[in-house]
Design a protein around this motif. Structure first.
Motif, short mmCIF file in Angstrom:
data_model
loop_
_atom_site.label_atom_id
_atom_site.label_comp_id
_atom_site.label_asym_id
_atom_site.label_seq_id
_atom_site.Cartn_x
_atom_site.Cartn_y
_atom_site.Cartn_z
N ALA A 185 13.36 -27.81 91.54
CA ALA A 185 14.59 -27.63 90.77
C ALA A 185 15.62 -28.70 91.13
O ALA A 185 16.25 -29.30 90.23
N LEU A 186 15.79 -28.96 92.41
CA LEU A 186 16.79 -29.93 92.84
C LEU A 186 16.41 -31.35 92.41
O LEU A 186 17.29 -32.13 92.00
N LEU A 187 15.13 -31.69 92.49
CA LEU A 187 14.69 -33.01 92.04
C LEU A 187 14.86 -33.16 90.54
O LEU A 187 15.34 -34.19 90.06
N ALA A 188 14.46 -32.13 89.79
CA ALA A 188 14.59 -32.19 88.32
C ALA A 188 16.05 -32.28 87.91
O ALA A 188 16.38 -32.94 86.92
N GLY A 189 16.92 -31.62 88.66
CA GLY A 189 18.35 -31.66 88.35
C GLY A 189 19.09 -32.82 88.99
O GLY A 189 20.31 -32.94 88.84
N GLN A 190 18.35 -33.68 89.73
CA GLN A 190 18.91 -34.86 90.39
C GLN A 190 20.08 -34.48 91.31
O GLN A 190 21.13 -35.13 91.34
N ARG A 191 19.86 -33.45 92.10
CA ARG A 191 20.89 -32.97 93.04
C ARG A 191 20.67 -33.65 94.39
O ARG A 191 20.28 -33.03 95.38
N TRP A 192 20.96 -34.96 94.44
CA TRP A 192 20.59 -35.76 95.61
C TRP A 192 21.37 -35.35 96.86
O TRP A 192 20.80 -35.33 97.96
N HIS A 193 22.64 -35.06 96.73
CA HIS A 193 23.43 -34.67 97.90
C HIS A 193 22.92 -33.36 98.49
O HIS A 193 22.84 -33.21 99.73
N THR A 194 22.56 -32.45 97.64
CA THR A 194 22.06 -31.15 98.11
C THR A 194 20.70 -31.32 98.78
O THR A 194 20.42 -30.70 99.81
N ILE A 195 19.85 -32.16 98.21
CA ILE A 195 18.54 -32.42 98.81
C ILE A 195 18.71 -33.02 100.21
O ILE A 195 18.05 -32.61 101.16
N ALA A 196 19.61 -33.99 100.32
CA ALA A 196 19.84 -34.63 101.61
C ALA A 196 20.36 -33.63 102.64
O ALA A 196 19.90 -33.59 103.80
N ALA A 197 21.31 -32.79 102.23
CA ALA A 197 21.88 -31.80 103.15
C ALA A 197 20.84 -30.78 103.59
O ALA A 197 20.80 -30.39 104.76
N ALA A 198 20.00 -30.37 102.66
CA ALA A 198 18.95 -29.40 102.99
C ALA A 198 17.95 -30.00 103.98
O ALA A 198 17.55 -29.35 104.96
N ALA A 199 17.53 -31.24 103.73
CA ALA A 199 16.57 -31.90 104.61
C ALA A 199 17.15 -32.09 106.01
O ALA A 199 16.47 -31.85 107.02
N LEU A 200 18.40 -32.52 106.08
CA LEU A 200 19.05 -32.71 107.38
C LEU A 200 19.21 -31.39 108.12
O LEU A 200 19.07 -31.34 109.35
N THR A 201 19.50 -30.33 107.39
CA THR A 201 19.66 -29.02 108.02
C THR A 201 18.35 -28.54 108.63
O THR A 201 18.31 -28.06 109.77
N VAL A 202 17.26 -28.65 107.87
CA VAL A 202 15.95 -28.25 108.39
C VAL A 202 15.59 -29.08 109.61
O VAL A 202 15.12 -28.55 110.64
N ALA A 203 15.83 -30.39 109.53
CA ALA A 203 15.53 -31.26 110.66
C ALA A 203 16.35 -30.86 111.89
O ALA A 203 15.83 -30.84 113.02
N ALA A 204 17.61 -30.52 111.68
CA ALA A 204 18.46 -30.12 112.79
C ALA A 204 17.99 -28.80 113.40
O ALA A 204 17.99 -28.64 114.64
N LEU A 224 1.86 -22.97 89.19
CA LEU A 224 1.91 -24.20 88.40
C LEU A 224 2.78 -24.01 87.16
O LEU A 224 3.57 -24.89 86.79
N PHE A 225 2.62 -22.85 86.50
CA PHE A 225 3.46 -22.57 85.33
C PHE A 225 4.93 -22.50 85.72
O PHE A 225 5.80 -23.04 85.03
N LEU A 226 5.21 -21.82 86.83
CA LEU A 226 6.59 -21.70 87.28
C LEU A 226 7.17 -23.07 87.62
O LEU A 226 8.32 -23.37 87.26
N ALA A 227 6.39 -23.91 88.29
CA ALA A 227 6.87 -25.23 88.66
C ALA A 227 7.20 -26.06 87.42
O ALA A 227 8.25 -26.73 87.35
N ALA A 228 6.31 -26.02 86.43
CA ALA A 228 6.53 -26.79 85.20
C ALA A 228 7.74 -26.28 84.44
O ALA A 228 8.56 -27.07 83.94
N SER A 229 7.87 -24.97 84.33
CA SER A 229 9.00 -24.41 83.57
C SER A 229 10.32 -24.61 84.30
O SER A 229 11.35 -24.86 83.66
N ILE A 230 10.32 -24.52 85.63
CA ILE A 230 11.55 -24.78 86.39
C ILE A 230 11.96 -26.23 86.24
O ILE A 230 13.16 -26.54 86.06
N ALA A 231 11.01 -27.16 86.31
CA ALA A 231 11.32 -28.58 86.13
C ALA A 231 11.91 -28.83 84.75
O ALA A 231 12.90 -29.57 84.59
N TRP A 232 11.31 -28.22 83.71
CA TRP A 232 11.83 -28.37 82.35
C TRP A 232 13.24 -27.81 82.25
O TRP A 232 14.15 -28.45 81.67
N LEU A 233 13.45 -26.66 82.82
CA LEU A 233 14.74 -25.98 82.70
C LEU A 233 15.84 -26.74 83.42
O LEU A 233 16.93 -26.97 82.88
#
Length: 408
Positions: free
Chosen positions: A205-224, A289-298
């Motif tokens: 969802a975040l990649l499809a919506g181009q939510r780059w700041h949120t992706i970065a914050a989530a990745a850094l949080t998990v790493a921390a 797979l259906f959920l992933a495709a439909s979430i990406a589309w949405l």
């Protein structure tokens, strides 16, 4: 009969007065039931020989082991069970496994700093408060808190001493803050990694919506979180966690050690109906797979944010093979978001009745699956997801026609 279906179609039967009345009745009945359950218990053990808060005993025991410098023992069933028995003076209580990543020991460590009863109370009340605050933020209406408090999944979660409140609060607040505070939303999503099975669709969802700041914050949080757990608990606890995943997969999930009627996934439904493990996984994989495709589309499209977010909450429940009925607290996030969209833009046929069915289904899903094998919870989740996609498609069609008329 015609009047009944007309009422279901329009949703006119669910007035504000009825919603309040139904919520008050269910809330009162459940509070009385809990009071009776506690009153007849023998200290922290109920009349069935189980700990009050059942599953919370595994959190408390893991925390107790952490206090003694033996956190890795929580991933060994025999040692974890011994720690659970020790909490209750050596009584032979049932085993409740610890399946969380090592950074969740921080929470277990805190609740185990006080006696068991106080730890359970703090665990439930703090989570419940966060859950209510999240729903009030999403849907700031007078009846929100009452309807949210009476949601049947609340009582299932409290009865099991589980973490559904925390999961729902993290996901709901993350979605609520995604546009205005994307970095904070990412931190909350990163913290949701304590339940990694619910994170399958969030990156899509975040990649499809181009939510780059949120992706970065989530990745850094998990790493921390991972780094902090290594620094405080050492690497052995991660080896123990990874080794325990085989037990979790084979005994708890594939063999139905938890009980097929409790698990709300299509994997569990297939197994409960007699499918073998490969077939059940294939079914779950096809749905994922259906959920992933439909979430990406949405999320890549122009649908209203409430519909995108509701679909992600529902999809997160549907995509994992291991989702328990107490996890359906997350369903409240989808209901609130979908209701907010409907209240702003109008409800279409059967949408109000579907929201009511989704609100009620946690009360019935376990009993229905146990008695008949019918996966009512799964059916409602799939239907709700389909309605969200249908609404997004129809809204897009209407908007497209409006733009064409404006150009003409």
């Amino acid at each position: 009969m015609a009047h009944f279906w007309q009422s279901m179609r329009t949703g006119d039967w669910l007035t504000a007065t009825r919603a309040r009345g139904y919520s008050l009745i269910l809330l009162a009945v459940c509070i009385l039931a809990f009071a009776g359950w506690i009153a007849v218990a023998h200290g922290p053990i109920d009349r069935n020989g189980k700990p009050l808060g059942t599953d919370f005993s595994n959190v408390y025991a893991a925390g107790a082991l952490t206090w003694r410098g033996r956190a890795a023992d929580a991933y060994e069933p025999a040692l974890q069970h011994a720690a659970e028995k020790a909490i209750f003076g050596g009584r032979d209580v049932p085993f409740y496994g610890w399946h969380y990543p090592p950074f969740f020991f921080a929470v277990a460590f805190l609740v185990a700093a006080v006696p068991y009863g106080w730890g359970l109370a703090i665990w439930c009340l703090a989570g419940f408060a966060a859950y209510l605050a999240m729903l009030r933020a999403i849907l700031p209406r007078g009846e929100t808190l009452l309807v949210a408090a009476a949601f049947p999944a609340v009582f299932i979660n409290v009865g099991h001493g589980q973490n559904g409140f925390l999961t729902a609060a993290l996901l709901g607040f993350a979605l609520h803050l995604l546009d205005r505070r994307p970095w904070l939303a990412g931190v909350l999503i990163g913290m949701l990694a304590y339940k990694p099975q619910f994170g399958v669709l969030i990156p899509i969802a975040l990649l499809a919506g181009q939510r780059w700041h949120t992706i970065a914050a989530a990745a850094l949080t998990v790493a921390a979180l991972v780094a902090l757990s290594f620094a405080t608990l050492g690497g052995d606890v991660w080896h123990a966690f990874l080794d325990s995943m085989k037990f979790t997969q084979q005994i708890v999930l594939e063999q139905g050690g938890t009980g097929w009627e409790k698990i709300q996934s299509i994997f569990s439904a297939a197994r409960n109906l007699g499918a073998d493990v490969p077939t059940a996984y294939a079914t779950q994989g096809a749905l994922a797979l259906f959920l992933a495709a439909s979430i990406a589309w949405l999320w890549h499209g122009e649908a209203a944010f409430e519909l995108k977010a509701a679909a992600l909450a529902l999809g997160s429940l549907l995509a994992t093979p291991y989702v328990l009925d107490y996890d359906l607290v997350v369903l409240a996030v989808a209901i609130a978001l979908f209701a907010r969209h409907g209240l702003s833009h109008g409800f279409r046929d059967y949408e109000i009745s579907l929201c009511a069915a989704a609100w009620l289904v946690p009360l019935l899903s376990r009993a229905m699956a146990g008695a008949t094998g019918i996966p009512l919870g799964l059916i409602v989740l799939l239907t709700f997801y389909g309605f969200v996609l249908r609404r997004a498609w129809r809204d897009r069609t209407v908007a497209s026609r409006s733009r064409q008329l404006a150009k003409a």
